[in-house]
Write an enzyme that holds these catalytic residues in place. Structure first.
Site, short mmCIF file in Angstrom:
data_model
loop_
_atom_site.label_atom_id
_atom_site.label_comp_id
_atom_site.label_asym_id
_atom_site.label_seq_id
_atom_site.Cartn_x
_atom_site.Cartn_y
_atom_site.Cartn_z
N GLU A 298 0.82 -1.21 0.00
CA GLU A 298 0.00 0.00 0.00
C GLU A 298 0.85 1.26 0.00
O GLU A 298 1.95 1.28 0.56
CB GLU A 298 -0.89 0.03 1.25
CG GLU A 298 -1.84 -1.15 1.34
CD GLU A 298 -2.49 -1.29 2.70
OE1 GLU A 298 -3.63 -1.79 2.76
OE2 GLU A 298 -1.86 -0.91 3.71
N ASP B 229 -2.56 -15.66 22.89
CA ASP B 229 -2.24 -15.88 21.49
C ASP B 229 -2.37 -17.38 21.23
O ASP B 229 -2.13 -18.19 22.13
CB ASP B 229 -0.81 -15.40 21.18
CG ASP B 229 -0.54 -15.24 19.69
OD1 ASP B 229 -0.38 -14.10 19.23
OD2 ASP B 229 -0.47 -16.28 18.98
N GLY C 163 -6.76 -5.67 14.07
CA GLY C 163 -6.35 -6.68 13.09
C GLY C 163 -7.11 -6.66 11.79
O GLY C 163 -6.59 -7.08 10.76
N ASP D 66 -7.79 -5.05 8.82
CA ASP D 66 -7.20 -3.87 8.19
C ASP D 66 -7.03 -4.02 6.68
O ASP D 66 -6.25 -3.30 6.06
CB ASP D 66 -5.86 -3.52 8.84
CG ASP D 66 -4.86 -4.67 8.77
OD1 ASP D 66 -5.19 -5.73 8.19
OD2 ASP D 66 -3.74 -4.51 9.29
N SER E 59 -10.04 0.25 13.92
CA SER E 59 -8.75 0.85 13.54
C SER E 59 -8.18 0.16 12.31
O SER E 59 -7.95 -1.05 12.32
CB SER E 59 -7.77 0.70 14.71
OG SER E 59 -6.46 1.03 14.32
#
Length: 348
Positions: free
Chosen positions: A64, A169, A233, A235, A300
């Protein structure tokens, strides 16, 4: 050999210099400084050029470009996201960024942004949580303990007063890594064996996983009233972490709706689903948290203005620290019209 002129030189902050800068300032003071710069730029949001980032997607990940300008300074970041990289000993995310003077078009800063992106992402999360998290929030669930987890935790500690973090995790080694790195940072660290255990007693729920897929990291029954969700996460298109039912129960806050509707958790919702732009909350023109039982969700995805703020912060540290290389990046012939002559004379 002719030495380059001052006009040819651009300050370049290498990975080594960035690490020196962070350690010189201190990680927590730098996170606070970045958050202050980001908040300041959110308050002048309307001045900036805004566009969804330019993305090139593949089966393996995404590359990007993220550009913006406030009319005086232009900035962009190059960044990738390749979840498979970790298995091959590579970073999931790498980045570099540039600032330029709008009046001349000349670059004024080139810097690594792999580390800086982790710092600015954490600073943004904590800056937003300062406005949206329930009053007195002091415990966070950190689900996904990869490269972002320590930065997120320390930003929440220094900006929001976080006292405890509960880690989970799917890879126990990642949790052990995160816990070891946070030792000595004056925060209580609890290693958990499930997401459900991690969210026990937490007022802030942060999700930060890397797999490029529609995933359900938080199910609807895991999220009670009154929490703040910091969803990092999700995104890129096709990559989410939250059950849709959570979104319907939450008040959703976003950076730039045209980008978040493509990349964020809200890609799962109707395109007209209401969201609140964070700059409006920060500038006082929209409401943030309004009740103790409200679920607030920061969807986010990262936006170019946050990178611009981080670049601006780094540039302002350079005169006092000298932590940069003068990079011979720009051609500077004696006569601006005689670029050929400059090349020709170099042969002799």
């Amino acid at each position: 050999m002719t030495q380059p002129s001052d006009k040819a030189l651009v300050p370049f902050v290498s990975v080594d210099h960035m690490m020196q800068l962070i350690n010189h300032i201190g990680i927590e003071p730098m996170l606070r400084g970045l958050a202050d710069y980001i908040e300041s730029d959110f308050k002048r949001w309307e001045l900036f050029d805004k566009t969804p980032r330019v993305a090139s997607h593949s089966a393996e990940g995404v590359i990007e470009l993220m550009p913006t300008s406030d009319g005086e300074v232009y900035g962009f970041k190059y960044v990738n996201g390749h979840p498979k990289n970790t298995a091959e000993g590579l970073q999931t995310v790498t980045a570099f960024g540039l600032l330029a003077d709008v009046a001349s078009g000349y670059p004024v800063l080139l810097t690594e942004m792999t580390i800086l992106t982790a710092m600015r992402t954490a600073a943004t999360s904590a800056m937003v949580a300062k406005h949206l998290a329930p009053k007195g929030a002091d415990t966070m669930a950190m689900i996904g303990n990869g490269a972002q987890s320590e930065f997120q935790t320390l930003a929440m500690k220094t900006i929001c007063g976080l006292k405890s973090v509960r880690l989970y995790d799917t890879d126990a080694a990642a949790t052990a890594k995160c816990a070891a790195n946070l030792a000595g940072h004056d925060i209580d660290v609890v290693k958990c064996s499930s997401p459900e255990e991690a969210i026990e007693g937490a007022q802030i729920l942060t999700t930060c996983t890397a797999d490029k897929q529609y995933a359900t990291i938080l199910t609807d029954n895991m999220v009670g009233a009154g929490v703040h969700i910091n969803a990092i996460g999700g995104d890129c298109p096709g990559k989410t972490e939250l059950a849709p039912a959570i979104l319907h129960r939450s008040d959703i806050f976003v950076e730039f709706p045209p980008q978040t509707r493509i990349e964020g958790e809200i890609q799962q919702l109707d395109p007209e689903h209401p969201v609140t732009e964070l700059w409006q909350v920060i500038s006082g023109t929209a409401k943030g948290r309004t009740s103790d039982r409200q679920i607030t969700l920061f969807d986010s995805v990262g936006f170019a203005i946050e990178d611009f703020s981080a670049l601006r912060y780094v540039r302002d540290q350079l005169p006092a620290t000298g932590l940069y290389h003068p990079l011979d990046l720009l051609a500077d012939p004696d006569d601006p019209r005689d670029l050929f002559g400059m090349v020709h004379r170099a042969a002799s």
